[in-house]
Design a protein around this motif. Sequence first.
Motif, short mmCIF file in Angstrom:
data_model
loop_
_atom_site.label_atom_id
_atom_site.label_comp_id
_atom_site.label_asym_id
_atom_site.label_seq_id
_atom_site.Cartn_x
_atom_site.Cartn_y
_atom_site.Cartn_z
N GLN A 373 -52.55 -36.31 5.09
CA GLN A 373 -52.60 -35.70 6.41
C GLN A 373 -54.04 -35.73 6.94
O GLN A 373 -54.99 -35.68 6.17
CB GLN A 373 -52.08 -34.27 6.41
CG GLN A 373 -52.77 -33.33 5.43
CD GLN A 373 -52.28 -33.48 4.02
OE1 GLN A 373 -51.09 -33.40 3.77
NE2 GLN A 373 -53.19 -33.66 3.10
N ASN A 387 -49.35 -36.59 9.76
CA ASN A 387 -49.09 -36.66 8.32
C ASN A 387 -48.29 -37.91 8.01
O ASN A 387 -47.66 -38.49 8.89
CB ASN A 387 -48.41 -35.39 7.80
CG ASN A 387 -47.00 -35.22 8.32
OD1 ASN A 387 -46.14 -36.06 8.09
ND2 ASN A 387 -46.74 -34.12 9.03
N ARG A 432 -43.21 -25.86 5.49
CA ARG A 432 -42.57 -27.18 5.55
C ARG A 432 -43.02 -27.92 6.80
O ARG A 432 -43.14 -29.15 6.80
CB ARG A 432 -41.06 -27.02 5.52
CG ARG A 432 -40.30 -28.33 5.53
CD ARG A 432 -38.83 -28.11 5.30
NE ARG A 432 -38.55 -27.56 3.98
CZ ARG A 432 -37.34 -27.29 3.51
NH1 ARG A 432 -36.28 -27.52 4.27
NH2 ARG A 432 -37.18 -26.78 2.31
N ASP A 435 -48.63 -28.87 6.97
CA ASP A 435 -49.06 -29.38 5.67
C ASP A 435 -50.39 -28.86 5.17
O ASP A 435 -50.70 -28.99 3.98
CB ASP A 435 -49.17 -30.92 5.73
CG ASP A 435 -47.81 -31.58 5.80
OD1 ASP A 435 -46.83 -30.95 5.37
OD2 ASP A 435 -47.73 -32.72 6.31
N THR A 450 -54.97 -28.33 1.31
CA THR A 450 -53.61 -28.86 1.34
C THR A 450 -52.71 -28.15 0.32
O THR A 450 -53.19 -27.33 -0.46
CB THR A 450 -53.61 -30.37 1.02
OG1 THR A 450 -54.05 -30.53 -0.35
CG2 THR A 450 -54.57 -31.11 1.95
N LYS A 451 -51.44 -28.51 0.34
CA LYS A 451 -50.52 -27.96 -0.66
C LYS A 451 -51.00 -28.28 -2.07
O LYS A 451 -50.89 -27.47 -2.98
CB LYS A 451 -49.12 -28.55 -0.46
CG LYS A 451 -48.45 -28.14 0.84
CD LYS A 451 -47.12 -28.86 1.01
CE LYS A 451 -46.46 -28.52 2.35
NZ LYS A 451 -45.21 -29.26 2.55
#
Length: 458
Positions: A373, A387, A432, A435, A450-451
């Motif tokens: 992303q 993303n 969801r 990101d 980020t995740k």
Amino acid sequence: MNIDNAMKYAKNILETIGNTPLVKINKLTEDCNATILAKVETFNPGNSVKDRMAVKMIEDAEADGRLQPGGTIIEGTSGNTGMGLALGAIIKGYKLVCVISDKQSKEKIDILRAVGAEVIVCPTNVEPSDPRSYYSVSKRLAEETPNAWYVNQYDNPSNSLAHYEQTGPEIWEQTEGKITHFVVGVGTGGTISGVGKYLKEKNPNIKIWGIDTYGSVFKKYHETGEFDENEIYPYITEGIGEDILPKNVDFSIIDGFTKVTDKDAAVYTRKLAKEEGIFVGNSAGAAIKGLLQLKEHFTKDDVVVVLFHDSGSRYVAKMFNDDWMRERGFLDVEVTKAEDLIENHISQPLVTLKTEELVSHAIERMKKYKISQIPVEDVNGFVGSVNESDLLMAYISDRKMSDLPVKEVMGAPFPIVAKDTPVAKLSKLITRENDAVLVDLGNDTYHIITKHDIISAI
């Protein structure tokens, strides 16, 4: 006077193998009732316990003719057995080919080459029967090479016999027969089976505990008799655990197993160095952590001996490297706020896109920097984001979209938080639909969370 009779020296390096010290562990085992003693095998000339069995296997093969003068020794090894074989090959005049898996440390490979061994590196994540595995490659080379001897430490009875004849008696004598428990990592099974057999012959009440790792089959097989292939998966810990059942593992001698995670093994390897001054390898970290997991089995009158297989010098670029540990989430660093999450990549510049850049530029930038992303900005600041999932779906539906400006396909901008934002609050912003989050570091400088960053910190 005969000068040789007046001086004390080893006739060659092989005569210095054995008689390694027993050292009391203090700080790490404060919560254990028992006396904890470490058999520190790094004092062997090849810096590991494997020197003992390597030379024993060579000498037994010489005695029965399997190894002929000028022959080539071939073995699949995680590094330490190879070092012991190399010492024997040097002194006795043999060639050595070591087949090693690619998960082993670079130091092990470099050391083997430094002592004259030819080293062939094979992939780790293949079945033992796969022709690319280090088991298969070593067997094939032994068949194809003239005057070669395939050592096969896993099934070679000289492996466990070396420890029955040497390591076990040393431990018994050093503890004056007071040992009550023996704890050791299990790989080929030679150490635990040889030492265990000797000690139980001296005193059947001595408990023999094996240290296993997650991704290995030993513990479940010992407890149930089931070889569960679902338990086999890649792991980081070196020197212990297996995806096969070596003949040298005598399960009847072993009283039980405990499994240690990769993280715990790495963390306790470092603790041994920093808190006990004992610079030993990865399997030693697993062994001392496994011992602590077993502490309810010990009483104040017990004498527990744990064996440390090899030297920490084999793992300088791995367990003793902060970056390596941090990348795997093994450093016990308290993560409480946003800036903690980006500590290991804060020096890297934030990758961005301008609104008028083409989608093809976005795709290329994602590939170049291996990111998923990118925030989008204009002269006024951050105005959007892209993303890889959205770009992929858009590209599949319209191949011409790669020539469109990014502003035509971008989504909402990432939320911006202060660097002292609590992780719990920050985590709720990543959903969801969203990101990432941007962190304001001050002075018009931003970074991205980020995740992946959050998962890595768990």
